[in-house]
Structures are given as structure tokens and as C-alpha cells.
Design a protein around this motif. Structure first.
Motif, mmCIF file in Angstrom:
data_model
loop_
_atom_site.group_PDB
_atom_site.id
_atom_site.type_symbol
_atom_site.label_atom_id
_atom_site.label_comp_id
_atom_site.label_asym_id
_atom_site.label_seq_id
_atom_site.Cartn_x
_atom_site.Cartn_y
_atom_site.Cartn_z
ATOM 1 N N UNK A 156 0.816 -1.206 0.000
ATOM 2 C CA UNK A 156 0.000 0.000 0.000
ATOM 3 C C UNK A 156 0.859 1.269 0.000
ATOM 4 N N UNK A 157 1.981 1.241 0.693
ATOM 5 C CA UNK A 157 2.898 2.381 0.659
ATOM 6 C C UNK A 157 3.415 2.597 -0.760
ATOM 7 N N UNK A 158 3.698 1.498 -1.451
ATOM 8 C CA UNK A 158 4.137 1.608 -2.844
ATOM 9 C C UNK A 158 3.047 2.236 -3.706
ATOM 10 N N UNK A 159 1.782 1.942 -3.408
ATOM 11 C CA UNK A 159 0.675 2.548 -4.152
ATOM 12 C C UNK A 159 0.612 4.056 -3.960
ATOM 13 N N UNK A 160 0.832 4.499 -2.734
ATOM 14 C CA UNK A 160 0.874 5.945 -2.474
ATOM 15 C C UNK A 160 1.995 6.589 -3.278
ATOM 16 N N UNK A 161 3.172 5.958 -3.247
ATOM 17 C CA UNK A 161 4.317 6.499 -3.976
ATOM 18 C C UNK A 161 4.041 6.545 -5.478
ATOM 19 N N UNK A 165 4.052 9.842 -7.749
ATOM 20 C CA UNK A 165 4.949 9.926 -8.905
ATOM 21 C C UNK A 165 4.196 10.389 -10.149
ATOM 22 N N UNK A 166 2.984 9.876 -10.363
ATOM 23 C CA UNK A 166 2.196 10.311 -11.525
ATOM 24 C C UNK A 166 1.785 11.769 -11.397
ATOM 25 N N UNK A 167 1.534 12.219 -10.187
ATOM 26 C CA UNK A 167 1.214 13.631 -9.994
ATOM 27 C C UNK A 167 2.416 14.495 -10.353
#
Length: 327
Positions: A156-161, A165-167
Motif C-alpha cells: 500500500x505504501x508503494x501505491x501511495x508512492x 509519482x504520476x502527480x
């Protein structure tokens, strides 16, 4: 409660989610996804879904092709492999790899398909085991995680990152939200894989039905947990889609907690169980306390509406009407 987070966010500079939007809800059959479908439909949006038998979200190519074909205005990523302490401890590989694959596939696919808005749903377990309470969003990555759900938390932390990153690289209006412990209609009541609240409901129901004089629960009962009805989460998600366009994740909770022992007593009352409760202290307690600071969400004007006892009673009635054995 800590309240020194920045004040209400400014109005977004770009349109985020207009009326009658087409929204793909990934994971629509789960607890969170089904609540989102109900809420978004009631709000007049066009909800698009696809079952696991028709689209494996872990597979990037068909996921991107599906999104290009459907062309949604927004994606809500509620699909995930989830479970309680037992399941997380037994299957860390699946909890890590399945969730990473789903996130990489859906978020990258949404960008490739030109989807302008995305909400990634994580979990409060992303925060350090001994984070200061209530837990602020800036506590992320400031200490060790709870070992019993580390694999899921890391995914889930990777999902936040990935969202961040896309932002930053593409200016995407993608955001993430971190819900507290959830419950409600559509929950998983399997004793091997469920979270604590549905497991307690089933345990007490079966003990009441069978006339069991005592039931034994894991741990000491002292850890404190926060619980939010999934319909309140769905309402919060809609608010975030409409009004939030920030880089940081947003905690979603009610801002109040109770001990597992107090939770068990509430479930006992709702189910009518009259026997005694024993606590097996040889079993793990997990994180001592996990209460979210919801100042950022509150600044957007959101307040939960369903009290815990009422929500538990509704959830118990839902389960009895659909899944509980007769007798």
C-alpha cells in the motif's frame, strides 16, 4: 486531537469530478467497492464495473485495454487482497505481490488510457507500529511497521508512492486515501481470513446459537482500534473526488477509538450472547493503538454519520439475512 495541520485546502484549480461522471470502481464486489457503487449510483454517476472472471486486474495489458475501451472520467481503486492477522501472517507473498500487481496495472493503465481522475485506497496499517497518536499523514515512513501485516502495508505504501509519482511527473489529478478499520454490509465473515469485527460478530452469533458457555478471543483485549462504517467511507471518497487535489494521502476515519475488549462487549450486546469471554494472551495483539488524525478530511467538511453500535447492529442484521446459518 492534534489540529495543527494546514487549514482547509484551497478550491482546486481544475475540474475534478462533475455530475453524471463515468466512474470505474475496481473491486466492486468487495466491502469498499460495493459501498462505493451504491453511493456513486445514488449520486447520479454512471458506474462501470468488471468482475474478476472477466478481467484480472493483476494483468497489465488487458487492464489498460479495458480502460481505453471504457474511457472513464475517474477510477476508484478499491480492489485489493485483504485479510486479518491470521491471513496476513500465513500468506505474506500473496499480500505483497497481488496488491503490487493490481496497483501497478490499474494506475499505469489509467494514465495510459487518459483517465483524468483516480482515487487510490490504501489502509491505516501503512503507518509505523508506534506512531504518535492520533496518527497524522506525515507519520508515514517514520518508524517500523507492525510485523504481522508488513507485506500488505509495504504494498500500500508503494501505491501511495506511485500516485505521487504520476502527480509529479505528469501532473495527474490522482489522489490517495487511507481508511481506518472498516465494517458493514459486504464484509468478509470467514473466520480464517476476516478482520476483527466481522469475526467477533460471527463468533458471538454462533456461540449464542449453540449455547456455548464461554468463547476465547485472541490477545489481551487491550489494543485500541477505530472503526468506520463503509457507507461513511464511501461518502468520504465522493467528497475527496469532488474537492481534494493534493499530493499527500488523506486519513479517513471517525477520530474516535475503543479497546478490543470494549468492542467485544458491544458485539456481545448486539448479538445477545450471555456467556463469558476469555482472552488468550499467548496470541498476538498487533499494534497497541491505531487512531487516525482526521483533521485534513474534516477541513473538507466531512463528518461520519453512523454511530458504531448502530452500524454493528445493521451489519449483523445484513449478515443474518444473507449468510448466517439458520438456527
Amino acid at each position: 486531537m492534534t489540529t495543527d495541520l494546514p487549514g482547509p485546502p484551497p478550491e482546486p484549480a481544475r475540474p475534478l469530478l462533475g455530475p453524471g461522471s463515468r466512474i470505474f470502481v475496481a473491486g466492486h464486489r468487495g466491502l469498499v467497492g460495493s459501498a462505493l457503487v451504491r453511493r456513486l449510483t445514488d449520486d447520479g454517476h454512471e458506474v462501470v464495473t468488471r468482475g474478476r472472471d472477466g478481467l484480472d486486474l493483476r494483468d497489465a495489458a488487458p487492464t489498460e485495454a479495458f480502460l481505453r475501451d471504457v474511457r472513464p472520467d475517474a477510477v476508484v481503486l478499491a480492489a485489493a487482497k485483504v485479510g486479518g492477522i491470521m491471513a496476513n501472517s500465513a500468506y505474506p507473498v500473496q499480500f505483497l505481490e497481488d496488491n503490487l500487481r493490481i496497483q501497478l496495472s490499474v494506475i499505469a493503465g489509467a494514465h495510459a488510457a487518459g483517465v483524468g481522475r483516480l482515487l487510490f485506497l490504501g489502509s491505516s496499517c501503512i503507518y509505523p507500529k508506534h506512531a504518535p497518536q492520533p496518527i497524522r499523514e506525515d507519520s508515514l515512513l517514520t518508524g517500523p511497521l507492525e510485523p504481522t501485516n508488513e507485506a500488505y502495508a509495504l504494498a500500500k505504501i508503494a501505491g501511495i508512492a506511485q500516485v505521487q509519482a504520476y502527480r509529479r511527473q505528469y501532473g495527474a489529478a490522482y489522489i490517495s486515501a487511507m481508511p481506518t478499520n472498516l465494517y458493514g454490509p459486504g464484509d468478509n465473515f470467514d473466520l480464517e481470513t476476516s478482520h476483527v469485527l466481522p469475526a467477533l460478530i460471527r463468533r458471538f452469533h454462533e456461540a449464542t446459537r449453540d449455547g456455548t458457555p464461554e468463547i476465547t478471543l485472541w490477545g489481551s483485549g487491550s489494543p485500541r482500534r477505530e472503526f468506520l462504517h463503509v457507507d461513511d467511507l464511501a461518502a468520504a471518497c465522493v467528497r475527496l473526488l469532488e474537492a481534494y487535489d493534493g499530493d499527500e494521502p488523506v486519513n479517513v476515519g471517525c477520530g474516535e477509538d475503543l479497546t478490543i475488549r470494549e468492542l467485544a462487549e458491544t458485539v456481545r450486546e448486539v448479538t445477545g450472547y450471555r456467556g463469558s469471554i476469555a482472552w488468550d494472551t499467548s496470541k498476538p495483539d498487533g499494534t497497541p493503538r491505531k487512531l487516525l488524525d482526521v483533521s485534513r478530511l474534516s477541513s473538507l467538511g466531512f463528518r461520519p454519520r453512523i454511530p458504531l453500535r448502530d452500524g454493528i447492529a445493521r451489519t449483523y442484521a445484513w449478515w443474518l439475512g444473507r449468510s448466517a446459518p439458520v438456527g
